[in-house]
Design an enzyme around this catalytic site. Structure first.
Site, mmCIF file in Angstrom:
data_model
loop_
_atom_site.group_PDB
_atom_site.id
_atom_site.type_symbol
_atom_site.label_atom_id
_atom_site.label_comp_id
_atom_site.label_asym_id
_atom_site.label_seq_id
_atom_site.Cartn_x
_atom_site.Cartn_y
_atom_site.Cartn_z
ATOM 1 C CB THR A 1 23.765 -6.883 37.552
ATOM 2 O OG1 THR A 1 23.450 -6.532 36.218
ATOM 3 C CG2 THR A 1 22.488 -7.039 38.357
ATOM 4 C CB SER B 1 7.569 -15.910 45.539
ATOM 5 O OG SER B 1 7.237 -17.097 44.846
ATOM 6 N N GLY C 1 11.997 -11.500 37.413
ATOM 7 C CA GLY C 1 13.103 -12.089 36.671
ATOM 8 C C GLY C 1 13.968 -11.056 35.976
ATOM 9 C CG LEU D 1 23.089 -17.917 40.306
ATOM 10 C CD1 LEU D 1 23.306 -19.290 40.895
ATOM 11 C CD2 LEU D 1 22.421 -16.988 41.319
ATOM 12 C CG HIS E 1 32.366 -31.486 68.022
ATOM 13 N ND1 HIS E 1 31.037 -31.549 67.660
ATOM 14 C CD2 HIS E 1 32.401 -31.399 69.379
ATOM 15 C CE1 HIS E 1 30.306 -31.519 68.756
ATOM 16 N NE2 HIS E 1 31.090 -31.418 69.806
HETATM 17 C C1 FAD Z 1 18.907 -7.897 43.506
HETATM 18 C C2 FAD Z 1 19.844 -8.936 42.958
HETATM 19 C C3 FAD Z 1 20.534 -9.747 43.836
HETATM 20 C C4 FAD Z 1 21.411 -10.705 43.344
HETATM 21 N N1 FAD Z 1 22.075 -11.488 44.231
HETATM 22 C C5 FAD Z 1 22.928 -12.419 43.786
HETATM 23 C C6 FAD Z 1 23.657 -13.203 44.693
HETATM 24 O O1 FAD Z 1 23.527 -13.074 45.901
HETATM 25 N N2 FAD Z 1 24.519 -14.111 44.196
HETATM 26 C C7 FAD Z 1 24.688 -14.287 42.847
HETATM 27 O O2 FAD Z 1 25.469 -15.139 42.452
HETATM 28 N N3 FAD Z 1 24.004 -13.544 41.959
HETATM 29 C C8 FAD Z 1 23.146 -12.617 42.387
HETATM 30 N N4 FAD Z 1 22.473 -11.837 41.481
HETATM 31 C C9 FAD Z 1 22.667 -12.089 40.049
HETATM 32 C C10 FAD Z 1 23.975 -11.458 39.560
HETATM 33 O O3 FAD Z 1 23.970 -10.095 39.848
HETATM 34 C C11 FAD Z 1 24.152 -11.685 38.067
HETATM 35 O O4 FAD Z 1 23.999 -13.049 37.786
HETATM 36 C C12 FAD Z 1 25.524 -11.227 37.611
HETATM 37 O O5 FAD Z 1 25.687 -9.866 37.856
HETATM 38 C C13 FAD Z 1 25.729 -11.509 36.121
HETATM 39 O O6 FAD Z 1 27.000 -11.077 35.769
HETATM 40 P P1 FAD Z 1 27.358 -10.685 34.261
HETATM 41 O O7 FAD Z 1 28.819 -10.396 34.260
HETATM 42 O O8 FAD Z 1 26.836 -11.708 33.347
HETATM 43 O O9 FAD Z 1 26.510 -9.383 33.954
HETATM 44 P P2 FAD Z 1 26.382 -7.990 34.679
HETATM 45 O O10 FAD Z 1 26.812 -8.044 36.080
HETATM 46 O O11 FAD Z 1 25.002 -7.512 34.403
HETATM 47 O O12 FAD Z 1 27.430 -7.067 33.930
HETATM 48 C C14 FAD Z 1 27.298 -6.734 32.581
HETATM 49 C C15 FAD Z 1 28.069 -5.458 32.335
HETATM 50 O O13 FAD Z 1 28.132 -5.214 30.946
HETATM 51 C C16 FAD Z 1 27.899 -3.831 30.694
HETATM 52 N N5 FAD Z 1 27.401 -3.752 29.313
HETATM 53 C C17 FAD Z 1 26.243 -4.247 28.841
HETATM 54 N N6 FAD Z 1 26.180 -4.075 27.503
HETATM 55 C C18 FAD Z 1 27.315 -3.451 27.140
HETATM 56 C C19 FAD Z 1 27.856 -3.043 25.901
HETATM 57 N N7 FAD Z 1 27.232 -3.296 24.751
HETATM 58 N N8 FAD Z 1 29.052 -2.421 25.904
HETATM 59 C C20 FAD Z 1 29.727 -2.210 27.050
HETATM 60 N N9 FAD Z 1 29.280 -2.598 28.252
HETATM 61 C C21 FAD Z 1 28.090 -3.222 28.287
HETATM 62 C C22 FAD Z 1 26.896 -3.440 31.745
HETATM 63 O O14 FAD Z 1 26.926 -2.050 31.960
HETATM 64 C C23 FAD Z 1 27.411 -4.230 32.938
HETATM 65 O O15 FAD Z 1 28.377 -3.496 33.648
HETATM 66 C C24 FAD Z 1 21.603 -10.848 41.941
HETATM 67 C C25 FAD Z 1 20.924 -10.018 41.049
HETATM 68 C C26 FAD Z 1 20.052 -9.073 41.545
HETATM 69 C C27 FAD Z 1 19.332 -8.180 40.577
#
Ligand code: FAD
Length: 615
Positions: free
Chosen positions: A119, A258, A353, A406, A535
């Site tokens: 993501t 929001s 969310g 995050l 500063h």
């Molecule tokens: C618009 C937006 C803006 C954001 N901005 C920020 C920000 O500025 N700062 C911040 O800290 N966070 C931000 N976030 C949140 C952040 O993107 C997530 O918290 C973060 O990506 C979570 O990481 P993760 O590794 O848990 O999961 P993910 O990044 O969702 O990765 C999970 C991966 O697992 C893969 N997967 C899932 N199931 C399987 C399976 N069974 N087998 C194989 N692969 C699988 C998926 O394809 C994916 O590639 C934002 C989110 C959004 C939507």
């Protein structure tokens, strides 16, 4: 894109396994942070539908991995392993865990069903920050008053939508390649296909590949949550996944929710010329922030912009635009459930969310029952089964456990797990993890909000104090004509513990780290206020904050390794009401006045500065 979940019914293993010497204990109660709210309202029933346009599975694995050890039935743990660690999901959480694992010498594989980066890189932090970089510049260029105050004249600012979209897409591609290359270079095996847990220490990926590992981390992340009754067509009713592609800039867009995602998009859309209407179920906008910060943010980020809002209402039905008709949004009162209004807009962004992406993971094979889709874990990210017992060698990090949704939290949790599986106990302090919203100006926070801290203080019997400083008193902020902003610290006056810091202002997202590191390292205010800030810098906003705090005189301080009690009747080093310099204990005097250590420190400082300049 197509997604097929094979609802395999493997034999359930006995949940108490014990072959690998894991600690078995009943976990302490789960702790969920405020941002867990980002996934409020999730109902597992519509998760499958949501997921169905998310992941595409290649039909064949790209390479073979020996699975010899895992061919002896699903229930029994294997005797030897293909890997030390298998991570399911190559988002930022999985990536962080994988890099740390190879650094620790673990033979590591990561399984990804879609594209590396998850993501954050492909549909979250990265492309959204690229769009926000554009919106920040547009906002500045369009602000004639701001430009004039610098003595600058700028003719009308404009943008090319496709160019902006390309910037976001190119950045995501670049970061995705960086992530992939970093894992390849370090020898992480990247396996392609949907992964699931087949049994203890056993994973299936792709069509029929079975591999084993001593430890398994689930890092499968989350997808946008869309409440019932809302029809997403990807064009006029969209989620953040669609919005980040910036295929259009609607004249009038309703943003449902929001939270920080909705707020960031409101910054982008209004800078690009859209009018925005927020729809928020709670009584106030930005409900997750410290109330005082939300109020200020509303005054700066909402009121002067082309934004209006409806609070205390639910969008029960949203119908995409069709046959020349606009998007229809039916609102009901959140409390009485009475119909309230119907809005007609050009587009609607659903920012209600995120829902955990945990379907089809084979959790039933290890007797794990999700809670609204989230995988239950203890404070060490160890997965808890349906009986409340820890599942040996199985961990879950990132959005899928819902503790703090995050990117950096996911990665930090992954690193914490690797520390544990390589023999060092580690518990991540989630209250030290900062969060930021990249609006203009930015909002950042760490730890507790003022109401949360007061509630904790009442329960545990300690006093809570609050101190604030303004960006208006900061030279650097004023030089940038960006004096709008505050920093606020919530702390314990009896011992100088920092409970929370909230910043609204220029580069707030960068400024928060001094506070978050202080919380993580247990640094007290009476220590950090002695630290020196260059500063003129924005970091002096925090310096002022620490210096303005009134810590009681009996609080202990820590300088180097020496734990020292301040020997003063004044409140603190500079903050005594009479303004006199306090006397320090003999130990402290010794350290601060010793010529050799003073010059040694300067010498080391100069060397370290030079080393940074010449790298
Ligand atoms: C618009 C937006 C803006 C954001 N901005 C920020 C920000 O500025 N700062 C911040 O800290 N966070 C931000 N976030 C949140 C952040 O993107 C997530 O918290 C973060 O990506 C979570 O990481 P993760 O590794 O848990 O999961 P993910 O990044 O969702 O990765 C999970 C991966 O697992 C893969 N997967 C899932 N199931 C399987 C399976 N069974 N087998 C194989 N692969 C699988 C998926 O394809 C994916 O590639 C934002 C989110 C959004 C939507």
């Amino acid at each position: 894109m197509a997604l097929s979940f094979s609802q395999t019914s493997f034999t359930r293993p006995n949940h108490v396994l014990g072959s690998t010497g894991s600690v078995f204990s009943t976990p302490t109660s789960l702790r969920f942070c405020g941002l867990r709210r980002e996934a409020f309202g999730f109902s597992p029933s519509n998760q499958l539908a949501l997921n169905s346009d998310r992941i595409q599975f290649p039909s064949r694995k790209s390479f073979q991995v020996s699975a010899s050890a895992s061919s002896n039935g699903n229930g029994a743990p294997p005797k030897s392993f293909d890997y030390d660690l298998i991570i399911i999901g190559a988002g930022v959480g999985g990536h962080g865990a994988a890099l740390h694992a190879v650094e620790k010498g673990l033979k590591t594989a990561i399984i990804e069903g879609d594209v590396v980066g998850g993501t954050c890189v492909n549909r979250g932090c990265v492309p959204s920050k690229a769009l926000l970089a554009v919106s920040g510049r547009m906002r500045e260029l369009q602000n004639e008053h701001h430009m004039k105050s610098f003595g600058l004249q700028v003719s009308a600012a404009g943008y090319d939508r496709q160019g902006v979209a390309d910037h976001a897409n190119n950045l995501a591609t670049k970061i995705r390649n960086n992530l992939t290359n970093s894992m390849k270079a370090l020898g992480v095996d990247i396996l392609t296909g949907f992964g699931s847990v087949l049994g203890p220490q056993k994973v299936k990926y792709g069509k029929d590949n079975i591999i084993t590992a001593k430890d398994i981390i689930i890092a499968t992340g989350s997808v946008p949550f869309v409440p019932k009754g809302i029809e997403v067509d990807g064009k006029t009713v969209i989620t953040s996944d669609h919005a980040l592609k910036l295929e259009s800039v609607p004249e009038w867009i309703a943003i449902v929710g929001s939270g920080y995602i909705g707020l960031e998009f409101s910054d982008v859309y209004t800078a690009l010329g859209s009018e925005v209407t927020f729809i928020e179920a709670l009584d106030q906008l930005m409900p997750g922030f410290d109330p005082e910060i939300s109020k200020l943010a509303q005054r700066v980020l909402i009121n002067p912009r082309k934004i209006d809002y409806h609070t205390g209402v639910f969008a029960t039905k949203i119908t995409p635009a069709k046959d020349g008709k606009p998007v229809l949004i039916e609102l009901i009162d959140a409390k009485t459930k009475e119909p309230k209004d119907t809005l007609e807009v050009d587009a609607a962004l659903i920012a209600t969310g995120r829902a955990p992406f945990t379907n089809g993971l084979g959790l039933e094979n290890v007797n794990v029952v999700t809670q609204r889709g989230f995988i239950p874990v203890d404070e060490r990210m160890r997965v808890i089964d349906g009986n409340g017992t820890l599942v040996p060698n199985l961990y879950c990090i990132g959005d899928a456990n819902g503790k703090l949704m995050l990117a950096h939290a996911a990665s930090a949790q992954g690193i914490s797990v690797v520390e544990q599986v390589t023999g060092r106990d580690h518990v991540l302090n989630h209250l030290s993890i900062p969060a930021a919203c990249f609006t203009h100006p930015e909002i950042s926070m760490v730890g507790l909000t003022e109401p949360q801290a007061k509630e904790k203080g009442e329960k545990e019997g300690f006093k809570v104090s609050v101190v604030k400083t303004s960006f208006k008193a900061n030279t650097k902020a004023l030089a940038e004509n960006e004096g709008e902003g505050i920093a606020k610290m919530i702390y314990r006056p009896d011992n100088g513990e920092i409970l929370g810091v909230h910043i609204f202002g220029l580069h707030a997202a960068d400024l928060i780290h001094e506070a978050s590191n202080a919380i993580a390292l247990g640094t007290r205010i009476q220590d950090i206020k002695l630290a020196v800030h260059a500063h003129p810098t924005l970091s002096e906003v925090l310096d002022e904050l620490f210096k303005a705090a009134k810590v009681e005189s009996h609080a202990t301080t820590r300088t180097g390794d020496a734990k020292i009690k301040l020997n003063t009747n004044q409140e603190d080093q500079r903050g005594g009401d009479d303004g006199k310099q306090p006397s320090v204990s003999e130990d402290l005097k010794d350290i601060s006045t010793k010529p050799s250590s003073f010059f040694e420190n300067i010498y080391v400082g100069v060397l370290s500065l030079l080393s940074r300049i010449f790298v």
